[in-house]
Scaffold this motif. Structure first.
Motif, PDB file in Angstrom:
ATOM      1  N   ASN A 141      44.608  -1.012   3.288  1.00  0.00           N
ATOM      2  CA  ASN A 141      44.282  -2.420   3.531  1.00  0.00           C
ATOM      3  C   ASN A 141      44.507  -3.265   2.281  1.00  0.00           C
ATOM      4  OD1 ASN A 141      43.687  -1.762   6.117  1.00  0.00           O
ATOM      5  ND2 ASN A 141      41.477  -2.075   5.971  1.00  0.00           N
ATOM      6  N   ALA A 142      44.283  -2.681   1.113  1.00  0.00           N
ATOM      7  CA  ALA A 142      44.543  -3.412  -0.129  1.00  0.00           C
ATOM      8  C   ALA A 142      46.027  -3.730  -0.239  1.00  0.00           C
ATOM      9  CB  ALA A 142      44.085  -2.585  -1.335  1.00  0.00           C
ATOM     10  N   ILE A 143      46.875  -2.769   0.140  1.00  0.00           N
ATOM     11  CA  ILE A 143      48.323  -3.000   0.091  1.00  0.00           C
ATOM     12  C   ILE A 143      48.706  -4.098   1.086  1.00  0.00           C
ATOM     13  CG2 ILE A 143      50.584  -1.950   0.544  1.00  0.00           C
ATOM     14  CD1 ILE A 143      49.339   0.730  -0.435  1.00  0.00           C
ATOM     15  N   GLN A 148      36.851  -6.270   1.196  1.00  0.00           N
ATOM     16  CA  GLN A 148      37.797  -6.574   0.112  1.00  0.00           C
ATOM     17  C   GLN A 148      37.312  -6.036  -1.236  1.00  0.00           C
ATOM     18  OE1 GLN A 148      39.146 -10.603   0.156  1.00  0.00           O
ATOM     19  NE2 GLN A 148      40.447 -10.334  -1.677  1.00  0.00           N
ATOM     20  N   ASP A 149      35.991  -5.963  -1.414  1.00  0.00           N
ATOM     21  CA  ASP A 149      35.462  -5.378  -2.661  1.00  0.00           C
ATOM     22  C   ASP A 149      35.906  -3.920  -2.777  1.00  0.00           C
ATOM     23  OD1 ASP A 149      34.047  -7.759  -3.175  1.00  0.00           O
ATOM     24  OD2 ASP A 149      32.346  -7.058  -1.972  1.00  0.00           O
ATOM     25  N   HIS A 198      38.828   6.070   2.002  1.00  0.00           N
ATOM     26  CA  HIS A 198      39.587   5.666   0.816  1.00  0.00           C
ATOM     27  C   HIS A 198      41.029   5.327   1.192  1.00  0.00           C
ATOM     28  CE1 HIS A 198      40.513   5.312  -3.387  1.00  0.00           C
ATOM     29  NE2 HIS A 198      41.556   6.096  -3.218  1.00  0.00           N
ATOM     30  N   ILE A 199      41.611   6.122   2.094  1.00  0.00           N
ATOM     31  CA  ILE A 199      42.977   5.839   2.561  1.00  0.00           C
ATOM     32  C   ILE A 199      43.021   4.450   3.213  1.00  0.00           C
ATOM     33  CG2 ILE A 199      44.671   6.502   4.335  1.00  0.00           C
ATOM     34  CD1 ILE A 199      43.974   9.454   3.601  1.00  0.00           C
ATOM     35  N   THR A 228      45.889 -10.117   6.385  1.00  0.00           N
ATOM     36  CA  THR A 228      44.473  -9.783   6.359  1.00  0.00           C
ATOM     37  C   THR A 228      44.238  -8.568   7.253  1.00  0.00           C
ATOM     38  OG1 THR A 228      43.908 -12.087   6.044  1.00  0.00           O
ATOM     39  CG2 THR A 228      42.140 -10.646   6.796  1.00  0.00           C
ATOM     40  N   PRO A 229      43.787  -7.452   6.663  1.00  0.00           N
ATOM     41  CA  PRO A 229      43.624  -6.236   7.475  1.00  0.00           C
ATOM     42  C   PRO A 229      42.608  -6.443   8.589  1.00  0.00           C
ATOM     43  CG  PRO A 229      43.382  -5.795   5.121  1.00  0.00           C
ATOM     44  CD  PRO A 229      43.379  -7.271   5.280  1.00  0.00           C
ATOM     45  N   LYS A 230      42.945  -5.914   9.756  1.00  0.00           N
ATOM     46  CA  LYS A 230      42.048  -6.115  10.901  1.00  0.00           C
ATOM     47  C   LYS A 230      41.220  -4.883  11.207  1.00  0.00           C
ATOM     48  CE  LYS A 230      44.593  -9.713  13.364  1.00  0.00           C
ATOM     49  NZ  LYS A 230      45.647  -9.939  12.372  1.00  0.00           N
TER      50      LYS A 230
END
Ligand SMILES: [Fe+2]
Length: 321
Positions: A247-249, A173-174, A241-242, A257-259
């Motif tokens: 995952n941020a989106i 998440q950071d 980066h993609i 929550t991205p897996k």
């Protein structure tokens, strides 16, 4: 440039090619001997630097954290700016130097050319370079960077503290927050992290390269410091980066929550397609939703080098730190 003639790296051995990217590396270099980094050359560079391409930051009184103010050089000569940094609590970051002055671009090309010669599979793109001139005892707080990074020491001494690029020092998440919001220096930090840090002292003629995204912070010794920061992207870093933006989106827009952090396969492709579709809008390479930056609210004081003068009616700055 051939590696055998006047190499930039002066203590490189084949073992370093195997360690590069995987382990922190402190290597010897000769950039500090380049006339491009003499005090006179740096003064001349500062004098001609476009306002929108540098950050001048006053760090506030000692002991107060993050009371940073953004300012401008005012009517000081380049030499006076360096004197002011030497006497004050200031840093100036000349961003994107290779686009401002072609001689530094040539120098950076030599560096990457030599790295490619030493490591033929080291394919990089989007090279970046900054020159950071900072006061005695200045600090850079705990953070991590998205691209590949190296720090080259030119003048003075500093101590780099490096932390593992894994939880609890760095969470996915950071990286997502940095990718989307550009919050490099808002990373969660605990004083006990220090027990897991490795400290490296750097003096002129030494540089550090570390594993991707490894959190770090820096403390200057009690002397003027001039350092060069170098960054680069690779296909793998670009894919990561993609994933970070995707995952941020998912997390911030869709509440999911991205897996997966996979950099290939259908999930990755979906993230890449969505971002391509959004390109040209606000999704940029970095800091897609960067927070507003502080206004320029001081200038350097020519009569008292090292001190600052408030600017009461300053216009907002578009510069980023
Ligand atoms: Fe950094």
């Amino acid at each position: 440039m051939s590696v055998t003639q006047n190499p930039v790296f002066t203590d490189w051995t084949p073992r370093h090619a195997e360690l590069f990217k995987h382990q922190p590396l402190r290597l010897a270099h000769r950039l500090h001997e380049s006339p491009l980094f003499s005090r006179a050359a740096l003064a001349s560079l500062i004098e001609n630097y476009p306002r929108q391409s540098y950050n001048l930051v006053h760090m506030g009184p000692a002991g107060q954290r993050r009371l940073w103010r953004e300012g401008e050089i005012g009517d000081l000569s380049g030499a006076e700016v360096i004197d002011a940094v030497e006497k004050g609590r200031i840093w100036i970051n000349l961003r994107d130097v290779r686009r401002i002055d072609r001689r530094y671009d040539d120098l950076l090309r030599d560096v990457f050319g030599e790295l490619k010669e030493r490591m033929p599979s080291f394919d990089t793109e989007n090279h970046g370079m900054g020159i950071l001139i900072s006061s005695p005892k200045a600090q850079v707080y705990y953070h991590c960077d998205l691209p590949g990074q190296a720090l080259w020491q030119i003048v003075g001494r500093k101590r780099l503290y490096l932390y593992p690029n894994t939880p609890p020092f760095l969470h996915p998440q950071d990286l997502e927050d940095i990718a989307l919001f550009g919050q490099e220096i808002d990373m969660p930090y605990q004083p006990w992290f220090e027990e897991h840090a490795t400290a490296y002292d750097l003096e002129p003629g030494q540089m550090m390269h570390w594993p991707l995204n490894a959190p770090h912070r820096v403390e200057n010794f009690d002397c003027l410091n001039v350092s060069m920061t170098m960054e680069y992207w690779t296909k793998e870093i670009r894919r990561k980066h993609i994933v970070n933006v995707g995952n941020a989106i998912l997390r911030t827009r869709l509440g999911v929550t991205p897996k997966s952090r996979a950099i290939e396969g259908p999930g990755f492709l979906a993230k890449a397609v969505v971002q391509k579709a959004l390109k040209g809008r606000k999704w940029t390479m970095r800091g897609a939703e960067k927070k507003g930056r502080p206004p320029v609210d001081f200038r350097l004081d020519r009569a008292h080098l090292g001190q600052i003068v408030d600017l009461p009616n300053a216009a907002p700055s578009t510069a980023s730190v």
